[in-house]
Design a protein around this motif. Sequence first.
Motif, PDB file in Angstrom:
ATOM      1  N   ILE A  31      -5.179  -0.383  -1.333  1.00  0.00           N
ATOM      2  CA  ILE A  31      -4.499  -0.931  -0.164  1.00  0.00           C
ATOM      3  C   ILE A  31      -5.201  -0.416   1.089  1.00  0.00           C
ATOM      4  CG2 ILE A  31      -2.326  -1.017   1.141  1.00  0.00           C
ATOM      5  CD1 ILE A  31      -0.811  -0.793  -1.432  1.00  0.00           C
ATOM      6  N   ASN A  32      -5.471  -1.313   1.999  1.00  0.00           N
ATOM      7  CA  ASN A  32      -6.085  -0.926   3.261  1.00  0.00           C
ATOM      8  C   ASN A  32      -5.246   0.169   3.925  1.00  0.00           C
ATOM      9  OD1 ASN A  32      -6.026  -1.475   6.449  1.00  0.00           O
ATOM     10  ND2 ASN A  32      -8.073  -1.908   5.665  1.00  0.00           N
ATOM     11  N   LYS A  33      -5.901   1.232   4.391  1.00  0.00           N
ATOM     12  CA  LYS A  33      -5.156   2.381   4.929  1.00  0.00           C
ATOM     13  C   LYS A  33      -4.364   2.042   6.180  1.00  0.00           C
ATOM     14  CE  LYS A  33      -6.787   6.897   3.476  1.00  0.00           C
ATOM     15  NZ  LYS A  33      -7.407   8.162   3.943  1.00  0.00           N
ATOM     16  N   ASP A  34      -4.850   1.123   6.985  1.00  0.00           N
ATOM     17  CA  ASP A  34      -4.094   0.727   8.169  1.00  0.00           C
ATOM     18  C   ASP A  34      -2.804   0.025   7.751  1.00  0.00           C
ATOM     19  OD1 ASP A  34      -6.120   1.744   9.803  1.00  0.00           O
ATOM     20  OD2 ASP A  34      -7.187  -0.162   9.837  1.00  0.00           O
ATOM     21  N   THR A  35      -2.912  -0.828   6.731  1.00  0.00           N
ATOM     22  CA  THR A  35      -1.718  -1.487   6.184  1.00  0.00           C
ATOM     23  C   THR A  35      -0.774  -0.457   5.590  1.00  0.00           C
ATOM     24  OG1 THR A  35      -2.940  -3.516   5.684  1.00  0.00           O
ATOM     25  CG2 THR A  35      -0.890  -3.149   4.473  1.00  0.00           C
ATOM     26  N   TRP A  36      -1.340   0.480   4.832  1.00  0.00           N
ATOM     27  CA  TRP A  36      -0.527   1.519   4.199  1.00  0.00           C
ATOM     28  C   TRP A  36       0.216   2.344   5.245  1.00  0.00           C
ATOM     29  CZ3 TRP A  36       1.229   2.460  -0.505  1.00  0.00           C
ATOM     30  CH2 TRP A  36       1.698   3.741  -0.830  1.00  0.00           C
ATOM     31  N   GLY A  37      -0.466   2.675   6.330  1.00  0.00           N
ATOM     32  CA  GLY A  37       0.142   3.487   7.375  1.00  0.00           C
ATOM     33  C   GLY A  37       1.285   2.794   8.093  1.00  0.00           C
ATOM     34  N   LYS A  38       1.265   1.477   8.119  1.00  0.00           N
ATOM     35  CA  LYS A  38       2.329   0.722   8.781  1.00  0.00           C
ATOM     36  C   LYS A  38       3.520   0.449   7.862  1.00  0.00           C
ATOM     37  CE  LYS A  38      -0.967  -1.620  11.832  1.00  0.00           C
ATOM     38  NZ  LYS A  38      -1.632  -2.916  12.158  1.00  0.00           N
ATOM     39  N   MET A  39       3.348   0.718   6.572  1.00  0.00           N
ATOM     40  CA  MET A  39       4.445   0.510   5.625  1.00  0.00           C
ATOM     41  C   MET A  39       5.464   1.634   5.748  1.00  0.00           C
ATOM     42  SD  MET A  39       2.057  -0.681   2.392  1.00  0.00           S
ATOM     43  CE  MET A  39       3.335  -0.421   1.146  1.00  0.00           C
ATOM     44  N   SER A  40       6.721   1.307   5.547  1.00  0.00           N
ATOM     45  CA  SER A  40       7.749   2.341   5.557  1.00  0.00           C
ATOM     46  C   SER A  40       7.611   3.222   4.328  1.00  0.00           C
ATOM     47  CB  SER A  40       9.132   1.704   5.568  1.00  0.00           C
ATOM     48  OG  SER A  40       9.410   1.102   4.305  1.00  0.00           O
ATOM     49  N   LYS A  41       8.239   4.379   4.351  1.00  0.00           N
ATOM     50  CA  LYS A  41       8.217   5.269   3.181  1.00  0.00           C
ATOM     51  C   LYS A  41       8.808   4.562   1.968  1.00  0.00           C
ATOM     52  CE  LYS A  41       6.538   8.984   5.205  1.00  0.00           C
ATOM     53  NZ  LYS A  41       5.213   9.529   4.825  1.00  0.00           N
ATOM     54  N   GLY A  42       9.832   3.759   2.208  1.00  0.00           N
ATOM     55  CA  GLY A  42      10.438   3.029   1.099  1.00  0.00           C
ATOM     56  C   GLY A  42       9.499   2.008   0.506  1.00  0.00           C
ATOM     57  N   GLN A  43       8.773   1.289   1.359  1.00  0.00           N
ATOM     58  CA  GLN A  43       7.811   0.315   0.862  1.00  0.00           C
ATOM     59  C   GLN A  43       6.684   0.997   0.094  1.00  0.00           C
ATOM     60  OE1 GLN A  43       6.880  -1.522   4.637  1.00  0.00           O
ATOM     61  NE2 GLN A  43       8.100  -3.344   4.180  1.00  0.00           N
ATOM     62  N   GLN A  44       6.215   2.117   0.624  1.00  0.00           N
ATOM     63  CA  GLN A  44       5.169   2.854  -0.077  1.00  0.00           C
ATOM     64  C   GLN A  44       5.642   3.312  -1.449  1.00  0.00           C
ATOM     65  OE1 GLN A  44       4.117   6.013   2.630  1.00  0.00           O
ATOM     66  NE2 GLN A  44       2.850   4.703   3.935  1.00  0.00           N
ATOM     67  N   ALA A  45       6.839   3.867  -1.487  1.00  0.00           N
ATOM     68  CA  ALA A  45       7.382   4.345  -2.756  1.00  0.00           C
ATOM     69  C   ALA A  45       7.583   3.201  -3.737  1.00  0.00           C
ATOM     70  CB  ALA A  45       8.707   5.076  -2.516  1.00  0.00           C
ATOM     71  N   LEU A  46       7.997   2.055  -3.223  1.00  0.00           N
ATOM     72  CA  LEU A  46       8.224   0.899  -4.078  1.00  0.00           C
ATOM     73  C   LEU A  46       6.935   0.453  -4.750  1.00  0.00           C
ATOM     74  CD1 LEU A  46      10.242  -1.267  -5.030  1.00  0.00           C
ATOM     75  CD2 LEU A  46       9.600  -2.609  -3.026  1.00  0.00           C
ATOM     76  N   VAL A  47       5.851   0.402  -3.975  1.00  0.00           N
ATOM     77  CA  VAL A  47       4.572  -0.013  -4.541  1.00  0.00           C
ATOM     78  C   VAL A  47       4.055   1.038  -5.521  1.00  0.00           C
ATOM     79  CG1 VAL A  47       2.164  -0.556  -4.022  1.00  0.00           C
ATOM     80  CG2 VAL A  47       3.978  -1.434  -2.544  1.00  0.00           C
ATOM     81  N   GLU A  48       4.118   2.306  -5.147  1.00  0.00           N
ATOM     82  CA  GLU A  48       3.629   3.367  -6.033  1.00  0.00           C
ATOM     83  C   GLU A  48       4.420   3.418  -7.342  1.00  0.00           C
ATOM     84  OE1 GLU A  48       1.582   6.875  -3.514  1.00  0.00           O
ATOM     85  OE2 GLU A  48       3.747   6.764  -3.247  1.00  0.00           O
ATOM     86  N   THR A  49       5.726   3.292  -7.236  1.00  0.00           N
ATOM     87  CA  THR A  49       6.561   3.376  -8.432  1.00  0.00           C
ATOM     88  C   THR A  49       6.369   2.157  -9.331  1.00  0.00           C
ATOM     89  OG1 THR A  49       8.194   4.644  -7.181  1.00  0.00           O
ATOM     90  CG2 THR A  49       8.916   3.713  -9.266  1.00  0.00           C
ATOM     91  N   THR A  50       6.184   0.993  -8.730  1.00  0.00           N
ATOM     92  CA  THR A  50       5.937  -0.203  -9.530  1.00  0.00           C
ATOM     93  C   THR A  50       4.594  -0.096 -10.242  1.00  0.00           C
ATOM     94  OG1 THR A  50       7.262  -1.536  -8.001  1.00  0.00           O
ATOM     95  CG2 THR A  50       5.808  -2.721  -9.492  1.00  0.00           C
ATOM     96  N   CYS A  51       3.598   0.487  -9.582  1.00  0.00           N
ATOM     97  CA  CYS A  51       2.314   0.697 -10.245  1.00  0.00           C
ATOM     98  C   CYS A  51       2.446   1.688 -11.407  1.00  0.00           C
ATOM     99  CB  CYS A  51       1.267   1.188  -9.243  1.00  0.00           C
ATOM    100  SG  CYS A  51       0.378  -0.158  -8.398  1.00  0.00           S
ATOM    101  N   LYS A  52       3.270   2.709 -11.231  1.00  0.00           N
ATOM    102  CA  LYS A  52       3.496   3.640 -12.349  1.00  0.00           C
ATOM    103  C   LYS A  52       4.172   2.925 -13.510  1.00  0.00           C
ATOM    104  CE  LYS A  52       3.561   8.230 -10.264  1.00  0.00           C
ATOM    105  NZ  LYS A  52       4.351   9.465 -10.044  1.00  0.00           N
TER     106      LYS A  52
END
Length: 356
Positions: free
Chosen positions: A250-271
């Motif tokens: 994921i592009n870091k600029d996009t990642w930085g603009k995501m909320s903590k919840g969105q980040q966790a959602l993507v990371e957990t779904t990948c797991k």
Amino acid sequence: MKKFAKSMISVAIMSAAIASVSAPAQAADKLLLKTPIAFGTHLPALGTPIAWVADQLKLVSDGKVKMKVYEPGKLVSPPEILDAVSSGKVNSGYSTAGYWQGKMPAAALFSAVPFGPEAGEYMAWLYYGNGMSLYQEMYDTAGYNVKVMPCAIISPETSGWFSKPIEKPEDLKGLNMRFFGLGASVMEKLGVGTVQLPGGEIFGALEKGAIDATEFSQPAIDQRLGLHKIVKYNYFPGWHQQATVFELLINKDTWGKMSKGQQALVETTCKASMTNAIAEGEAMQFEVMEKAAENGVEIRYWNQTMLDTFKSKWDEVVAEKTAADPFFNKVWTDLSTFRKGYDLWEANAFLPRAQK
């Protein structure tokens, strides 16, 4: 680890994914990840995992986080995915780090390691060793503007399709062969000319005689490519890829603009996808192998001379690559230290194959 099913840590992962659905921390803003992929979604356990991720993200976020998957070459060609994500041409991409070893030699160690860890051990190092910090450090140090996360993993692949039996190292000399990752360096030491072709080009290359032999993936995946129609000797075990990791960038600029919840959602779904992918791959291989003879395919297991030769040449490759690249050496040393410790657990915890 002889079978990933022996350690169903995936239960906890899946539970975490479900729990994240109800988390109130998700931002009201919607997120669309435009994701070119390196493997077609028609290929089970290679391309199907990212399609599953896209479906799950939409479902568990109630439509607030979506992923649009672009088949190989439709938006970005597979070799260009890393650069496209880093530059912001697209905000995400799905591939395997081994494709970038020409840019970063250590990248191959985060994809598949000859005589290396099987799936459970690999994930243990990534998630609970230093694997993930080194994985991200590699991209950061090389100047790539990406956030990386493992998003699928498969168990061993076959180690080659040949038109004739291979009984001794000399039988390989002079062959032109499609081969992936660090294993290709081993084959080159045995006189094999290697090329890394995308899956869609392998059948045509075999048919036209541009290559004499190939490896690609697991039996159920190779069947989709029709390799058995041309080459009839399929060799095991997959010494070059005991497990293969696939990554979501994921592009870091996009990642930085995501909320903590969105980040966790993507990371957990990948797991959760790590679990889903290996379960899918493990479930479908034996049925294909049972029908191999019907297609005129002879399944063969490398003799000890060949396995010993592959291992000795791999040791030479490691010595050369650790001497040539400091970061490769750093990752290899850390992985090797982890594996030495893991050996104590593996040697005592699991039944020998003969007693299963």
